[in-house]
Design an enzyme around this catalytic site. Sequence first.
Site, short mmCIF file in Angstrom:
data_model
loop_
_atom_site.label_atom_id
_atom_site.label_comp_id
_atom_site.label_asym_id
_atom_site.label_seq_id
_atom_site.Cartn_x
_atom_site.Cartn_y
_atom_site.Cartn_z
N THR A 342 50.13 46.57 22.72
CA THR A 342 48.93 46.79 21.90
C THR A 342 47.68 46.79 22.76
OG1 THR A 342 48.69 44.43 21.36
CG2 THR A 342 50.04 45.74 19.89
N ASP A 343 47.64 45.96 23.79
CA ASP A 343 46.51 45.96 24.72
C ASP A 343 46.45 47.26 25.51
OD1 ASP A 343 45.09 43.56 24.35
OD2 ASP A 343 46.56 42.43 25.49
N MET A 344 47.60 47.68 26.05
CA MET A 344 47.62 48.85 26.91
C MET A 344 47.29 50.12 26.13
SD MET A 344 48.46 47.25 29.67
CE MET A 344 49.19 48.20 30.99
#
Length: 371
Positions: A342-344
């Site tokens: 989700t961050d990437m």
Amino acid sequence: VTGADPVYPAIYRIGTAAAGVIGAASLAVAEVWRERTGRTQWVTIDKRHAAASYRSERWAKVAGYERTPALRLGAGYYLTADDRYIRFQTSLPHHLQAAMDVLGCENSHEAGIEAARQWKAFELEEAINARAGIAAVVLSHEEWAAHPQGAAVLATPLVEITKIGDSRPQPLRHADRPLSGVRVIDLTRVLSGPYCTMILADLGARVIKVEQPGKGDDTRHWGPPFLGQESAYFLSINRNKESITLDFKPKDGREILERLIEKADVFVENFRPGTIDRNGFRWDAMHARFPRLVYASISGYGQTGPRRDEAGYDAVMQAEGGLMSVTGDPDRPGYRLGVAITDMVSGLYCAQGITAALLARERSGQGQRVD
């Protein structure tokens, strides 16, 4: 797009997801390159390479180091009294302390297991979040869609680009790299924002990272492994950047930051919604002063909904958004994907949005907001 998936042993096709987002961002970059040089380019994405890029910190090698992390509080999923699972975010000291204070336990996985069993899941989530900690009950996709915050997120675009001002057209001059000559002021930290600005730096932008005096980005202290005094994790997502430390809360600090923004093309932040506003850098005020600026924000829950003011970290986003509910064995608790996906993905979508906003400004002269 080439290559086979799965690259990693997970039901979720990480290589396919990575290749899709990287490919979309790359097409935006290719269009910028065409505008600058008149030349077109092929974009080719290998799923294996794309998936590997999502674990870049794991490929950092430091001689003599073997990764043997201790199981601290937050390292896993915790069964509660009502037979639900909950996930904590404890990588930062104040988040860890909030969880320990609420649970009344020491910093160990075993102590957390015993303490969580005394709580009902949603009551524990609320108690930890009320102490400025971060916790999320593991939800299914259906539960997240029915959640008020889930409904708010689903009602908004994944990436929203909004015109925020007018100015003269800003043609991108001929250059040897797609974003050469573009200056970025980077107020992001941890992963999603730094990954976004690292991509921009790789494409030739000059990225000036603004960090907290005396401490820097939180990930400067994440390890082991360390390379000398530098965190391998920090190095893996902050290459090709320049860095300054600046407290922009006092008047003199704000004035310094304003002078940097005055000469910038892009401003990127990933604070909780409202935080940057309180320090005098609200986007509508910014565009009035800097109408050519591309202003980009990354947040955990978006700008609307009952949880908009809360911080978002990959571990709890995967739990709450339903990813964990479809990952793992049917008769065991869900697993977090080994990739902070989700961050990437958030970082890559933001980089794509910024690139598209620069292209729009080049044609129309209008500043843009990317959210």
